[in-house]
Design an enzyme around this catalytic site. Structure first.
Site, PDB file in Angstrom:
ATOM      1  N   LYS A  89       0.827  -1.218   0.000  1.00 26.38           N
ATOM      2  CA  LYS A  89       0.000   0.000   0.000  1.00 26.38           C
ATOM      3  C   LYS A  89       0.862   1.269   0.000  1.00 26.38           C
ATOM      4  CE  LYS A  89      -3.305  -0.984   3.337  1.00 26.38           C
ATOM      5  NZ  LYS A  89      -3.690  -2.402   3.340  1.00 26.38           N
ATOM      6  N   HIS A 234      -3.788  -8.657  13.114  1.00 30.23           N
ATOM      7  CA  HIS A 234      -4.015  -7.261  13.491  1.00 30.23           C
ATOM      8  C   HIS A 234      -4.998  -7.344  14.664  1.00 30.23           C
ATOM      9  CE1 HIS A 234      -2.232  -5.988   9.709  1.00 30.23           C
ATOM     10  NE2 HIS A 234      -2.374  -4.712  10.046  1.00 30.23           N
ATOM     11  N   GLU A 237      -6.952  -2.935  17.331  1.00 30.65           N
ATOM     12  CA  GLU A 237      -6.459  -1.635  16.861  1.00 30.65           C
ATOM     13  C   GLU A 237      -7.558  -0.600  17.090  1.00 30.65           C
ATOM     14  OE1 GLU A 237      -5.142  -1.533  12.796  1.00 30.65           O
ATOM     15  OE2 GLU A 237      -4.222   0.446  13.036  1.00 30.65           O
TER      16      GLU A 237
HETATM   17 ZN   LIG Z   1      -0.810  -3.137   9.787  1.00 24.57          ZN
END
Ligand SMILES: [Zn+2]
Length: 447
Positions: A89, A234, A237
Site C-alpha cells: 500500500k 491485526h 487496533e
Molecule cells: Zn498493519
C-alpha cells in the site's frame, strides 16, 4: 563520515553498540560493562567475506595488522528487522488520501484504491520503492502484509515473489496474507491459506472487536494448523477497553498447546484496560508464546482523532507491561504514505526513536534496542539473529552521533549502512526520489 575498505578484512575500532544489539553470551564472556546510555564500547574484526570474526572490549582490543577504521565512539547498530509493514500500500497517499484522518476514513480510502487489482507495474514499483527506502535506512529483514481479499491476491503476490528473489542478498522478505478475519470463514479461507503456504508466508487475519471474533480466531488457528502457517493478527487496533482480541488469541493458543509462531500487532486497547486485567492478559500472552509488535506511528495518527478536541489517548500498546511479563515486544513501521499513515519512510531508526519517546522507553534506550533488531528478527525467523557476535554477518548501521541523544537530536539521524562488511554504494545509500514513481502510480508531481 568514515571510509570503509572495499576489499579485505578490517577492524572497526571504538564503536558504541546498544546492549540490546549485542549477543548476551558474548557480552558475558567479554565482561562488557554498559555505559550510562545502555551501550557497550567494542571493536570488531571483520573478515574478507563480511562476517564478524571477533568482538573485543574497545579498551582491550589486541594489536592488529588489519586496516583499522576508527568509529570515534560513534553509535554502531546491527541492521534492523521490521516485523510489520504494508509495502503493497506504500506510496498511495496521493491517490487515496484519508479525508478525516480516522481509521474508518483510512479503510474507505484504501477500499476506493483497490476497486480493481493493482497492476503488476504499480505494485512492483511501489514495493521496490519501499525496499530502497528500507535498505538506505538500515533494514535487513521485513515481514509485509499483502492485501489478499478474494480476487486481489494477484498480481501483488507474484510481484512480491519476484522482488523477494531479486532483493535476497540485501533484504530478506516474508509475505503475510492480510484480510478481514470474517473473510476466512468460508472456503476462501482455505484458498488463501494454501496460497500463503505456497509462498512460504504467514496468515494475517485482521480481527475486529465483536461477537464473531472468537469463532474467527478459532477458524484462523484451524487454517494455520491445516496449512502449517505462522499467524500474525491485526489485534485490538482501537481505543475500546472492552476489545478482547488479544485475550481470545492467547486463550486459544494455550487451549491448543500451540507451538507455532504467533504475532499480534497493535494491541492498543490493552493500554486502556484496568491494570489488574491488563496484567493478567499480559501473563497469558507470555504463556502462549505470543510476540507483540507495537505500531505507534500509524496509531497516533489514526486513533483518538476527533476534529473538535485534542487527543489524549494515542494508541500505544503497553510496552513496559508486556515486556515485564516476558512477552517479546517489537516496534514496527506499519503503513508509510498511505491512507492509514501519510508519513514515514520505512525507517526503523525513526520508528525506534518515536516509539521510545512516546512510550518513555528512553530511560533504558540500550536494552530496548532489541525491539527493532533481535526480537523482530527472531519472530520473522529468516535471519540468524540480529545480534553482534562472531560468525554473524557484519550488517551494521554506523551513525555520526555518539550517544542516543546525539543520534536522535537530528532529524534523519545521519548514518552509513554496511552490508556484509561493505558500505552501500552512494546510490543505494540514498533513499529514492519521490519523482521516481511519477507516471507509474498516477502520481502528480505536486499534490
Ligand atoms: Zn498493519
Amino acid at each position: 563520515m568514515i571510509s570503509i575498505p572495499q576489499t579485505g578484512p578490517w577492524r572497526l575500532a571504538d564503536a558504541t553498540v546498544p546492549i540490546g544489539m549485542v549477543s548476551v553470551a558474548i557480552a558475558e564472556k567479554l565482561g562488557l560493562k554498559p555505559t550510562q546510555d545502555g551501550c557497550y564500547r567494542v571493536s570488531l574484526d571483520i573478515d574478507a567475506k563480511g562476517l564478524v570474526e571477533a568482538v573485543w572490549p574497545a579498551e582491550a582490543a589486541p594489536e592488529t595488522q588489519l586496516a583499522v577504521v576508527r568509529a570515534g565512539n560513534a553509535h554502531v547498530w546491527t541492521r534492523m528487522a521490521d516485523l510489520h509493514t504494508h509495502i503493497d500500500k506504500s506510496q498511495t497517499w496521493h491517490r487515496a488520501p484519508n479525508r478525516d484522518g480516522t481509521f474508518n476514513g483510512a479503510k474507505e480510502a484504501a477500499k476506493a484504491d483497490r476497486t480493481a487489482p493493482w497492476s503488476h507495474e504499480d505494485a512492483n514499483a511501489r514495493m521496490e520503492f519501499a525496499l530502497k527506502c528500507a535498505l538506505a535506512h538500515g533494514t535487513r529483514s521485513i515481514r509485509t502484509h499483502l492485501d489478499s481479499q478474494k480476487g486481489r491476491t494477484q498480481p501483488t503476490w507474484e510481484a512480491f515473489s519476484d522482488l523477494r528473489e531479486r532483493w535476497a542478498d540485501r533484504i530478506a522478505l516474508q509475505p503475510c496474507a492480510s484480510l478481514g478475519a470474517a473473510k476466512l470463514m468460508d472456503e476462501y479461507g482455505d484458498e488463501v491459506a494454501a496460497l500463503t503456504a505456497q509462498y512460504n508466508g504467514v496468515l494475517g487475519p485482521v480481527l475486529y472487536h465483536g461477537p464473531e471474533a472468537a469463532a474467527q480466531v478459532r477458524r484462523a488457528f484451524d487454517l494455520a494448523e491445516r496449512h502449517d502457517l505462522p499467524i500474525d493478527f491485526h489485534t485490538d487496533e482501537n481505543l475500546d477497553p472492552t476489545s478482547n482480541g488479544l485475550s481470545l488469541i492467547a486463550e486459544e493458543a494455550i487451549h491448543r498447546n500451540w507451538q507455532g509462531n504467533i504475532v499480534c500487532g497493535h494491541c492498543c486497547s490493552l493500554s486502556l484496560k484496568p491494570a489488574d486485567e491488563a496484567e493478567r492478559i499480559a501473563d497469558r500472552v507470555a504463556e502462549a508464546g505470543i510476540g507483540v509488535v507495537a505500531l505507534p506511528m500509524t496509531n497516533i495518527y489514526l486513533l483518538g482523532r476527533d476534529a473538535a478536541s485534542t487527543p489524549v489517548y494515542r494508541g500505544l500498546a503497553p510496552i513496559h507491561l508486556l515486556r515485564a511479563a516476558g512477552v517479546p515486544v517489537a516496534f514496527g513501521s506499519d503503513n508509510c504514505r498511505d491512507a492509514f499513515h501519510p508519513y514515514g519512510d520505512h525507517d526503523l531508526v525513526e520508528v525506534f526513536r518515536e516509539t521510545a519517546r512516546i512510550g518513555h522507553a528512553d530511560m533504558s534506550w540500550g536494552p530496548w534496542a532489541d525491539a527493532v533488531a533481535a526480537v523482530p528478527d527472531r519472530l520473522i525467523g529468516l535471519q540468524d539473529g540480529n545480534s553482534l557476535k562472531p560468525g554473524a554477518a557484519a550488517d551494521l548501521v554506523i551513525f555520526r552521533g555518539r550517544s542516543f541523544s546525539e543520534v536522535f537530536s537530528r532529524l534523519g539521524a545521519p548514518r552509513m549502512i554496511v552490508v556484509k562488511g561493505r558500505a552501500l554504494s552512494e546510490e543505494e545509500a540514498t533513499p529514492p526520489a519521490f519523482s521516481e514513481l511519477d507516471g507509474i502510480t498516477g502520481l502528480a508531481p505536486a499534490e
